[in-house]
Design a protein around this motif. Sequence first.
Motif, PDB file in Angstrom:
ATOM      1  N   ARG A 248      -5.394  -1.080   7.273  1.00 43.71           N
ATOM      2  CA  ARG A 248      -5.119  -0.302   6.054  1.00 43.71           C
ATOM      3  C   ARG A 248      -4.518  -1.178   4.963  1.00 43.71           C
ATOM      4  NH1 ARG A 248      -2.559   5.303   8.493  1.00 43.71           N
ATOM      5  NH2 ARG A 248      -4.481   6.043   9.440  1.00 43.71           N
TER       6      ARG A 248
ATOM      7  N   ASN B  49      -4.959  -4.400   4.568  1.00 42.73           N
ATOM      8  CA  ASN B  49      -6.027  -5.254   4.037  1.00 42.73           C
ATOM      9  C   ASN B  49      -6.935  -4.486   3.086  1.00 42.73           C
ATOM     10  OD1 ASN B  49      -5.077  -7.447   5.465  1.00 42.73           O
ATOM     11  ND2 ASN B  49      -6.422  -7.095   7.217  1.00 42.73           N
ATOM     12  N   THR B  50      -7.250  -3.237   3.421  1.00 45.33           N
ATOM     13  CA  THR B  50      -8.087  -2.411   2.548  1.00 45.33           C
ATOM     14  C   THR B  50      -7.402  -2.181   1.206  1.00 45.33           C
ATOM     15  OG1 THR B  50      -9.010  -1.308   4.476  1.00 45.33           O
ATOM     16  CG2 THR B  50      -9.284  -0.210   2.357  1.00 45.33           C
ATOM     17  N   LEU B  51      -6.106  -1.838   1.262  1.00 44.55           N
ATOM     18  CA  LEU B  51      -5.359  -1.613   0.022  1.00 44.55           C
ATOM     19  C   LEU B  51      -5.242  -2.894  -0.797  1.00 44.55           C
ATOM     20  CD1 LEU B  51      -2.517   0.754   1.277  1.00 44.55           C
ATOM     21  CD2 LEU B  51      -4.430   1.345  -0.203  1.00 44.55           C
ATOM     22  N   GLN B  52      -5.041  -4.027  -0.125  1.00 43.66           N
ATOM     23  CA  GLN B  52      -4.947  -5.298  -0.834  1.00 43.66           C
ATOM     24  C   GLN B  52      -6.256  -5.621  -1.546  1.00 43.66           C
ATOM     25  OE1 GLN B  52      -2.063  -7.083  -1.036  1.00 43.66           O
ATOM     26  NE2 GLN B  52      -3.136  -8.301  -2.559  1.00 43.66           N
ATOM     27  N   GLU B  53      -7.370  -5.340  -0.893  1.00 40.29           N
ATOM     28  CA  GLU B  53      -8.664  -5.559  -1.534  1.00 40.29           C
ATOM     29  C   GLU B  53      -8.842  -4.648  -2.736  1.00 40.29           C
ATOM     30  OE1 GLU B  53     -11.578  -5.021   1.500  1.00 40.29           O
ATOM     31  OE2 GLU B  53     -10.971  -6.818   2.600  1.00 40.29           O
ATOM     32  N   GLN B  54      -8.378  -3.398  -2.632  1.00 38.64           N
ATOM     33  CA  GLN B  54      -8.474  -2.476  -3.767  1.00 38.64           C
ATOM     34  C   GLN B  54      -7.621  -2.961  -4.930  1.00 38.64           C
ATOM     35  OE1 GLN B  54      -7.394   1.388  -2.309  1.00 38.64           O
ATOM     36  NE2 GLN B  54      -9.327   1.682  -1.211  1.00 38.64           N
ATOM     37  N   VAL B  55      -6.404  -3.436  -4.630  1.00 40.99           N
ATOM     38  CA  VAL B  55      -5.521  -3.933  -5.690  1.00 40.99           C
ATOM     39  C   VAL B  55      -6.124  -5.173  -6.333  1.00 40.99           C
ATOM     40  CG1 VAL B  55      -3.266  -5.015  -6.116  1.00 40.99           C
ATOM     41  CG2 VAL B  55      -3.409  -2.943  -4.744  1.00 40.99           C
ATOM     42  N   ASN B  56      -6.665  -6.060  -5.536  1.00 42.47           N
ATOM     43  CA  ASN B  56      -7.292  -7.262  -6.091  1.00 42.47           C
ATOM     44  C   ASN B  56      -8.502  -6.902  -6.949  1.00 42.47           C
ATOM     45  OD1 ASN B  56      -5.410  -8.857  -4.820  1.00 42.47           O
ATOM     46  ND2 ASN B  56      -6.727  -9.308  -3.070  1.00 42.47           N
ATOM     47  N   GLY B  57      -9.196  -5.837  -6.576  1.00 42.50           N
ATOM     48  CA  GLY B  57     -10.346  -5.387  -7.354  1.00 42.50           C
ATOM     49  C   GLY B  57      -9.945  -4.821  -8.707  1.00 42.50           C
ATOM     50  N   LEU B  58      -8.734  -4.313  -8.806  1.00 43.86           N
ATOM     51  CA  LEU B  58      -8.278  -3.765 -10.080  1.00 43.86           C
ATOM     52  C   LEU B  58      -8.007  -4.859 -11.105  1.00 43.86           C
ATOM     53  CD1 LEU B  58      -5.782  -1.018  -8.868  1.00 43.86           C
ATOM     54  CD2 LEU B  58      -8.069  -0.683  -9.786  1.00 43.86           C
TER      55      LEU B  58
END
Length: 143
Positions: free
Chosen positions: A70, A72-81
Amino acid sequence: MRRYWNLGHDSECKEITGRRKKKIAKPSHSVWRKILILRRKLIRSIEQIRLQVAQLNARIIALQEQVNARINTLQEQVNGLGAGPSSSVLAFLRGRLNTRITVVTTGGTVFGTLIAIGEDFIQIAEPNGSIVIIPLRSILSIA
């Protein structure tokens, strides 16, 4: 066999024979035997506790893996922003340069003239003459 003498009558003494009562055989539990029984029970209890600890460790490891997935998923979402503000916000602010705006921030509302736009901040000159520098990450809305 025991012999008993009937002494109730003085003239006659008769021999009375009888049998002993048989004693019920009781299991003899010495202190050492009791200690050994308690030791076996303690060993069984310790083994059960070890099994429970192993099961709990397995559950903890599984939960840690879920949490890490979870994160890692959130970190990827934040990096995508993206780290900075979007280009549409900067374009909107550039179009409002040297005009009066109201900015709502995490610290409160600021009203004044937008005088400068930096990479990650804006400067507003308030009507009383003070200059306020606002980081873009703390801006909630612009009007």
